[in-house]
Design a protein around this motif. Structure first.
Motif, PDB file in Angstrom:
ATOM      1  N   UNK A 172       0.833  -1.205   0.000  1.00 10.09           N
ATOM      2  CA  UNK A 172       0.000   0.000   0.000  1.00 10.09           C
ATOM      3  C   UNK A 172       0.867   1.253   0.000  1.00 10.09           C
ATOM      4  N   UNK A 173       1.953   1.231   0.763  1.00 13.48           N
ATOM      5  CA  UNK A 173       2.850   2.387   0.804  1.00 13.48           C
ATOM      6  C   UNK A 173       3.473   2.629  -0.568  1.00 13.48           C
ATOM      7  N   UNK A 174       3.848   1.575  -1.264  1.00 15.87           N
ATOM      8  CA  UNK A 174       4.431   1.708  -2.601  1.00 15.87           C
ATOM      9  C   UNK A 174       3.403   2.256  -3.583  1.00 15.87           C
ATOM     10  N   UNK A 175       2.177   1.770  -3.493  1.00 15.79           N
ATOM     11  CA  UNK A 175       1.112   2.283  -4.355  1.00 15.79           C
ATOM     12  C   UNK A 175       0.881   3.778  -4.102  1.00 15.79           C
ATOM     13  N   UNK A 176       0.950   4.190  -2.835  1.00 15.14           N
ATOM     14  CA  UNK A 176       0.820   5.607  -2.499  1.00 15.14           C
ATOM     15  C   UNK A 176       1.948   6.403  -3.147  1.00 15.14           C
ATOM     16  N   UNK A 177       3.164   5.887  -3.093  1.00 23.88           N
ATOM     17  CA  UNK A 177       4.322   6.545  -3.695  1.00 23.88           C
ATOM     18  C   UNK A 177       4.147   6.676  -5.212  1.00 23.88           C
ATOM     19  N   UNK A 178       3.680   5.613  -5.849  1.00 24.18           N
ATOM     20  CA  UNK A 178       3.432   5.666  -7.290  1.00 24.18           C
ATOM     21  C   UNK A 178       2.420   6.748  -7.636  1.00 24.18           C
ATOM     22  N   UNK A 179       1.344   6.817  -6.858  1.00 20.83           N
ATOM     23  CA  UNK A 179       0.307   7.812  -7.114  1.00 20.83           C
ATOM     24  C   UNK A 179       0.849   9.227  -6.963  1.00 20.83           C
ATOM     25  N   UNK A 180       1.690   9.443  -5.960  1.00 23.71           N
ATOM     26  CA  UNK A 180       2.271  10.773  -5.769  1.00 23.71           C
ATOM     27  C   UNK A 180       3.243  11.139  -6.892  1.00 23.71           C
ATOM     28  N   UNK A 181       3.769  10.116  -7.562  1.00 25.49           N
ATOM     29  CA  UNK A 181       4.678  10.337  -8.690  1.00 25.49           C
ATOM     30  C   UNK A 181       3.927  10.391 -10.018  1.00 25.49           C
ATOM     31  N   UNK A 182       2.598  10.296  -9.962  1.00 24.74           N
ATOM     32  CA  UNK A 182       1.799  10.376 -11.173  1.00 24.74           C
ATOM     33  C   UNK A 182       1.688   9.077 -11.945  1.00 24.74           C
ATOM     34  N   UNK A 183       1.973   7.944 -11.288  1.00 24.91           N
ATOM     35  CA  UNK A 183       1.899   6.638 -11.944  1.00 24.91           C
ATOM     36  C   UNK A 183       0.685   5.876 -11.411  1.00 24.91           C
ATOM     37  N   UNK A 184      -0.116   5.322 -12.298  1.00 19.88           N
ATOM     38  CA  UNK A 184      -1.278   4.534 -11.905  1.00 19.88           C
ATOM     39  C   UNK A 184      -0.809   3.172 -11.386  1.00 19.88           C
ATOM     40  N   UNK A 185      -1.107   2.833 -10.121  1.00 19.34           N
ATOM     41  CA  UNK A 185      -0.680   1.528  -9.583  1.00 19.34           C
ATOM     42  C   UNK A 185      -1.200   0.341 -10.386  1.00 19.34           C
ATOM     43  N   UNK A 186      -2.310   0.532 -11.091  1.00 19.31           N
ATOM     44  CA  UNK A 186      -2.871  -0.562 -11.892  1.00 19.31           C
ATOM     45  C   UNK A 186      -1.974  -0.912 -13.071  1.00 19.31           C
ATOM     46  N   UNK A 187      -1.023  -0.036 -13.395  1.00 26.29           N
ATOM     47  CA  UNK A 187      -0.113  -0.304 -14.505  1.00 26.29           C
ATOM     48  C   UNK A 187       1.035  -1.221 -14.107  1.00 26.29           C
ATOM     49  N   UNK A 188       1.087  -1.558 -12.809  1.00 19.93           N
ATOM     50  CA  UNK A 188       2.127  -2.452 -12.288  1.00 19.93           C
ATOM     51  C   UNK A 188       1.485  -3.789 -11.919  1.00 19.93           C
ATOM     52  N   UNK A 189       2.141  -4.877 -12.240  1.00 22.60           N
ATOM     53  CA  UNK A 189       1.633  -6.220 -11.950  1.00 22.60           C
ATOM     54  C   UNK A 189       2.202  -6.703 -10.621  1.00 22.60           C
ATOM     55  N   UNK A 190       1.370  -6.721  -9.581  1.00 25.17           N
ATOM     56  CA  UNK A 190       1.827  -7.126  -8.258  1.00 25.17           C
ATOM     57  C   UNK A 190       1.501  -8.599  -7.994  1.00 25.17           C
ATOM     58  N   UNK A 191       2.456  -9.298  -7.376  1.00 24.65           N
ATOM     59  CA  UNK A 191       2.253 -10.683  -6.952  1.00 24.65           C
ATOM     60  C   UNK A 191       2.783 -10.829  -5.529  1.00 24.65           C
TER      61      UNK A 191
END
Length: 308
Positions: A143-162
């Protein structure tokens, strides 16, 4: 049905039983330093001093902890703030009973997105389309990484998490199964020394938060039926926490014993800061972040999340 409803931790179901000397409880945590206060309390005899026969159980994925607590496979677990909140939001009647660890500069600096050799990642946008291993989907680092991506303007859905457990991260990176993993010390140092890859982002340090990482939780029914055990547990954690924060030798020995990590590796970095006192307002930021990520479906009552 959410993922953490299944995959119960492989623990023997243990019924709570009183004895002439101590009361038995099983405490489940993952292989991080966030539950170090419980590890030290067990290793230094602090639990026994307070009348508890407590045993620590290693659980691979943090998101399995709520289900293990509800099944009574463990009586107390150390879920991340995010796993706990999502579990309560999903209808599991859990309650926090004591604080474990909080974010501070030391813990934030230890967090990293670690990238395998052969993959070029230098910025948030470079994670787009990559497969990233997280130690529990919906857990703290994820969740923290997804928050960081959002603050950087990157959609977390564009990353494949496992999901990838901490102990297996080095192997899955070497095999090319994932491009990067979300991890922290001492695993960063271990994988760096092994020549597996490099740090692609210090996203914890960039966010620089101070909210709880992990806290100790139980089922509300168990906690309300066992106030004396909860009181003793809180007292033991309060006594152990200062040792975690000031005594590297005792903390390191306890962490190494529980996580099965070499002592010299554990002592490279201090454990995450232990804070036994937990306040409901400390969870407000996490609720906001998870709301932004559409991880919560209801309005949680902050006043009911922590056992009084």
């Amino acid at each position: 049905m959410r993922k953490w409803w299944i995959g119960l931790a492989a623990a023997a179901g243990m019924a709570l039983s009183g004895s002439a000397h101590a009361q038995k409880i099983l405490i489940g945590c993952t292989a991080t330093t966030d539950c170090a206060s419980a590890m030290v309390a067990a290793d230094e005899g602090i639990f026994k001093k307070h009348g508890l026969d407590a045993e620590m159980l290693l659980i691979g994925i943090n998101s399995n902890i709520p289900a293990a607590v509800l099944s009574n496979s463990i009586q107390i677990g150390g879920p991340t703030s995010t796993v706990f909140l999502q579990s309560v939001d999903g209808g599991l009647d859990l309650v926090a009973i004591a604080g474990a660890s909080i974010m501070n500069k030391t813990s934030n600096d230890a967090i990293a997105a670690f990238v395998r050799n052969g993959v070029e990642i230098r910025d948030a946008k470079d994670f787009v389309g990559k497969k990233v291993g997280a130690p529990g989907l919906g857990a703290f680092l994820h969740v923290l990484f997804r928050k960081w991506l959002m603050e950087k303007g990157v959609d977390p859905k564009s990353v494949n998490f496992v999901e990838v457990t901490f102990p297996t991260m080095n192997d899955v990176l070497k095999s090319g199964t994932v491009d990067a993993v979300l991890t922290a010390e001492p695993f960063v140092a271990r994988m760096t020394a092994a020549g597996t890859g490099y740090v692609g982002a210090r996203y914890g340090a960039e966010l620089a938060r101070t909210e709880p990482i992990i806290f100790y939780a139980a089922s509300r029914d168990w906690a309300e039926k066992n106030p004396d055990i909860v009181k003793k547990f809180r007292a033991a954690i309060a006594e152990a926490a200062p040792l975690v924060n000031t005594d590297r030798d005792k903390a390191g020995a306890a962490i190494s014993k529980f996580t099965k990590q070499p002592l010299e590796l554990v002592k490279i970095a201090p454990p995450n800061y232990s804070e036994p006192v937990l306040k409901s307002e400390q969870l407000a930021w996490w609720i906001d972040v998870m709301g932004q990520q559409k991880m919560l479906q209801s309005k949680l009552d902050l006043g009911k999340l922590i056992l009084k």
